[in-house]
Scaffold this motif. Structure first.
Motif, PDB file in Angstrom:
ATOM      1  N   ILE A  13       0.761  -1.325  -0.056  1.00 55.87           N
ATOM      2  CA  ILE A  13       0.048  -0.186   0.130  1.00 55.87           C
ATOM      3  C   ILE A  13       1.040   1.215   0.138  1.00 55.87           C
ATOM      4  CG2 ILE A  13      -1.569   1.366   1.200  1.00 55.87           C
ATOM      5  CD1 ILE A  13      -2.807  -1.536   2.396  1.00 55.87           C
ATOM      6  N   VAL A  26       2.971   6.077  -2.602  1.00 53.74           N
ATOM      7  CA  VAL A  26       3.942   7.107  -3.146  1.00 53.74           C
ATOM      8  C   VAL A  26       3.964   6.911  -4.525  1.00 53.74           C
ATOM      9  CG1 VAL A  26       6.179   7.565  -2.874  1.00 53.74           C
ATOM     10  CG2 VAL A  26       5.060   6.959  -0.844  1.00 53.74           C
ATOM     11  N   ILE A  67       1.336   9.258  -6.227  1.00 58.94           N
ATOM     12  CA  ILE A  67       1.427  10.668  -6.021  1.00 58.94           C
ATOM     13  C   ILE A  67       2.750  11.095  -7.024  1.00 58.94           C
ATOM     14  CG2 ILE A  67       2.262  12.500  -4.248  1.00 58.94           C
ATOM     15  CD1 ILE A  67       0.929  10.867  -2.101  1.00 58.94           C
ATOM     16  N   CYS A 127       2.160  13.599  -9.917  1.00 58.83           N
ATOM     17  CA  CYS A 127       3.058  14.908 -10.106  1.00 58.83           C
ATOM     18  C   CYS A 127       3.904  14.838 -11.577  1.00 58.83           C
ATOM     19  CB  CYS A 127       4.278  14.841  -9.081  1.00 58.83           C
ATOM     20  SG  CYS A 127       3.448  15.168  -7.372  1.00 58.83           S
ATOM     21  N   ILE A 134      -3.255  16.120   1.538  1.00 61.71           N
ATOM     22  CA  ILE A 134      -2.756  14.960   1.204  1.00 61.71           C
ATOM     23  C   ILE A 134      -2.599  14.186   2.605  1.00 61.71           C
ATOM     24  CG2 ILE A 134      -0.528  13.801   0.693  1.00 61.71           C
ATOM     25  CD1 ILE A 134      -0.334  15.589  -1.858  1.00 61.71           C
ATOM     26  N   VAL A 162      -5.086  11.378   2.598  1.00 63.75           N
ATOM     27  CA  VAL A 162      -4.406  10.281   1.877  1.00 63.75           C
ATOM     28  C   VAL A 162      -3.840   9.377   2.782  1.00 63.75           C
ATOM     29  CG1 VAL A 162      -3.012   9.478   0.084  1.00 63.75           C
ATOM     30  CG2 VAL A 162      -4.554  11.623  -0.376  1.00 63.75           C
ATOM     31  N   PHE A 170      -4.656   5.755   4.715  1.00 58.25           N
ATOM     32  CA  PHE A 170      -4.057   4.781   4.395  1.00 58.25           C
ATOM     33  C   PHE A 170      -3.118   4.075   5.957  1.00 58.25           C
ATOM     34  CE2 PHE A 170      -5.151   5.941   0.241  1.00 58.25           C
ATOM     35  CZ  PHE A 170      -5.729   4.551  -0.244  1.00 58.25           C
ATOM     36  N   LEU A 195      -0.610   5.525   6.735  1.00 56.67           N
ATOM     37  CA  LEU A 195       0.981   5.739   6.166  1.00 56.67           C
ATOM     38  C   LEU A 195       1.636   7.217   6.784  1.00 56.67           C
ATOM     39  CD1 LEU A 195       0.429   4.775   2.789  1.00 56.67           C
ATOM     40  CD2 LEU A 195       1.221   3.591   4.397  1.00 56.67           C
ATOM     41  N   TYR A 204       3.832   7.699   8.599  1.00 63.26           N
ATOM     42  CA  TYR A 204       5.210   7.834   8.689  1.00 63.26           C
ATOM     43  C   TYR A 204       6.072   8.009   7.177  1.00 63.26           C
ATOM     44  CZ  TYR A 204       4.707   3.178   6.503  1.00 63.26           C
ATOM     45  OH  TYR A 204       4.333   2.066   5.649  1.00 63.26           O
ATOM     46  N   LEU A 205       5.166   8.123   6.052  1.00 66.23           N
ATOM     47  CA  LEU A 205       5.692   8.476   4.803  1.00 66.23           C
ATOM     48  C   LEU A 205       5.725  10.016   4.739  1.00 66.23           C
ATOM     49  CD1 LEU A 205       4.285   5.808   2.564  1.00 66.23           C
ATOM     50  CD2 LEU A 205       6.597   6.339   3.340  1.00 66.23           C
ATOM     51  N   ILE A 246       8.825  12.089   2.990  1.00 65.35           N
ATOM     52  CA  ILE A 246       9.390  11.790   1.687  1.00 65.35           C
ATOM     53  C   ILE A 246       8.246  12.166   0.583  1.00 65.35           C
ATOM     54  CG2 ILE A 246       8.348   9.553   1.636  1.00 65.35           C
ATOM     55  CD1 ILE A 246      10.989   8.672   0.089  1.00 65.35           C
ATOM     56  N   VAL A 247       7.058  11.794   1.099  1.00 58.09           N
ATOM     57  CA  VAL A 247       5.760  12.465   0.311  1.00 58.09           C
ATOM     58  C   VAL A 247       5.719  13.931   0.244  1.00 58.09           C
ATOM     59  CG1 VAL A 247       3.129  12.748   0.101  1.00 58.09           C
ATOM     60  CG2 VAL A 247       4.472  10.597   0.783  1.00 58.09           C
ATOM     61  N   LEU A 262       8.489  15.317  -2.324  1.00 58.83           N
ATOM     62  CA  LEU A 262       8.121  14.858  -3.434  1.00 58.83           C
ATOM     63  C   LEU A 262       7.006  15.979  -4.144  1.00 58.83           C
ATOM     64  CD1 LEU A 262       8.428  12.674  -5.566  1.00 58.83           C
ATOM     65  CD2 LEU A 262       6.424  11.769  -4.694  1.00 58.83           C
TER      66      LEU A 262
END
Lengths: 261, 204
Positions: free
Chosen positions: A5, A10, A13, A17, B60, B64, B68, B70, B72-73, B76-77, B80
């Motif tokens: 997941i 990621v 996304i 982008c 986000i 998002v 989910f 997430l 911990y992301l 990095i997200v 990006l």
């Protein structure tokens, strides 16, 4: 499963982008002058700034937009680049006089000596901080090669304790001149190979005591010059290359051989 | 609600100034503060980027990543997304307002991954920020981003002034350049600590 997941989210996304940017790059495309790229291809790409613009791109843009009309500003490229650029722009090529860097010091090991032993960082600007360097003459070449390190063309070397320019390899980009902490290097026309190889501003006797080939400010050169191109200021002789006709009279008259022809 | 917003602006500009109290975004603060007009341009660019970044990263995170599980992301997200976004804005400006692009152009890519921008995005999602019940959360985050950028602009312009004075007053040779800049930056930061606690107590 959770890792799938995470990867999927990621990636999604990132893809979003990427697509957005790809679409935007088409939608917001800006037409650049096609000449800019053609001119840019002619230039050497050293980004040395000798032309007075911020890098080769800047010069190419200025030429293409007709802000700048002089096609011969690129000294590293010399005549060939000037001709190429002129061809792209469809104008007559301008005659380029080749220029070279010149070190205004001849204080080699046999001509001058050390006043102390320097063991610090091997850089001229560092050495100069300590009593103006380790040589007897504080105006002269420190011989640690800051100029050598900035030269892109392998055209300047320390020989016998003093920087010497390889005239064939030199492109007169002027980086060494900017780097030298004693400002010993200047750019002169290669067609006039006469130069005062000294930068000592001390009075004659003091200068002579420190270096065998120092300019002692005796004014003999000034008197023999037929064009008034050489002048002594602050006990130091300097040639005005606009007026100099490279006859060599000053070099013959110089009692200390500070002027070389 | 109104009081909340005033407090958040006061706090982020003066008390918790991103540069001078949290020490984020020091790189452009030292790098582009030599001239006042450059510092101003950079400050404006930062306000713009901070607001845009929050505008995108906030939903986000909430809709998002949280959905989910997430969280911990986040870092990095966010990097990006912010990088892509700034790139997009740069293209847009180049096409639509070339004059603004010419003056902001170099600063925009510079602040793409600036830690102050990332810090604002992350801080606008903390517990404390999300529990201001009587203000719409998203609006609150946006005001926070704007105020943080304003604080950055204030710090930049102030410090550019300080640096001009320093350059004119000829510091000792050994202190010239970076050393005296760092010392004066620390003194300016010290001065900002004087604002500690002011915002909360003003509106008690």
């Amino acid at each position: 499963m959770p890792i799938l997941i995470a990867t999927a989210v990621v990636t999604a996304i990132g893809l979003l982008c990427a697509v957005m940017l790809a679409v935007a790059s088409k939608a917001f495309e800006v037409k650049t002058n096609p000449k800019t790229e053609q001119i840019r291809a002619c230039l050497p790409g050293a980004n040395c700034g000798a032309c007075g613009y911020a890098g080769c791109d800047g010069y190419a843009n200025a030429l293409a937009e007709e802000i700048e009309t002089n096609t011969s500003l690129c000294t590293p490229g010399a005549a060939k680049v000037a001709a190429d650029v002129a061809e792209v722009l469809g104008v007559a090529a301008v005659e380029v006089t080749k220029k070279v860097a010149l070190v205004h010091c001849n204080g080699s090991c046999e001509n001058t000596g050390k006043k102390a032993e320097y063991k610090g960082p091997q850089s001229c600007s560092a050495a100069k901080l300590i009593f103006g360097g380790d040589g007897q003459c504080v105006y002269g070449c420190l011989g640690l090669g800051d100029c050598v390190s900035v030269c892109e063309y392998d055209a300047i070397h320390i020989v016998d304790g003093v920087a010497r320019v390889d005239i064939d390899a030199c492109t007169a980009c002027g980086r060494c001149a900017k780097k030298c902490p004693n400002a010993l290097i200047s750019i002169i026309p290669a067609t006039k190979p006469v130069a005062v190889k000294c930068s000592n501003k001390d009075k004659g006797a003091v200068a002579r005591k420190n270096c065998k080939v120092a300019c002692i400010g005796c004014m003999k050169c000034e008197k023999v010059c037929p064009n008034g191109a050489i002048k002594v200021e602050n006990n130091l002789s300097r040639i005005d290359y606009e007026k100099c006709i490279a006859c060599g009279a000053c070099a013959e008259a110089c009692p200390t051989n500070a002027i070389k022809f | 609600m109104f009081k909340d917003l005033i407090i958040i602006i006061m706090t982020s500009v003066l008390v918790n100034n991103y540069v001078l109290s949290r020490f984020l975004g020091i790189c452009p603060f030292l790098g582009v503060s030599k001239k006042t007009n450059q510092a101003f341009g950079m400050g404006v660019a930062v306000i713009l980027v901070m607001m845009m970044a929050t505008l995108v990263t906030w939903p986000i995170q909430r809709y998002v990543l949280d959905a989910f599980g997430l969280e911990y992301l986040q870092t990095i997200v966010f990097i990006l997304v912010i990088a892509a976004l700034v790139q997009l804005v740069e293209m847009f400006l180049k096409k639509v307002i070339p004059s603004l692009h010419a003056s902001l152009g170099i600063y925009l890519p510079l602040i793409t991954t600036n830690c102050a921008v990332l810090g604002v995005c992350k801080n606008s999602l903390t517990e404390e920020m999300l529990t201001k019940a009587d203000t719409p959360q998203f609006l609150y985050a946006m005001i926070y981003a704007f105020a943080s950028g304003l604080g950055f602009l204030l710090a930049m312009v102030l410090f550019a002034g300080v640096r001009n004075r320093i350059a004119a007053s000829k510091p000792p040779k050994a202190f010239e350049g970076t050393p005296i800049t760092l010392i004066s930056a620390s003194i300016v930061a010290l001065a900002f600590f004087g604002f500690g606690g002011i915002a909360e107590n003003l509106f008690k």
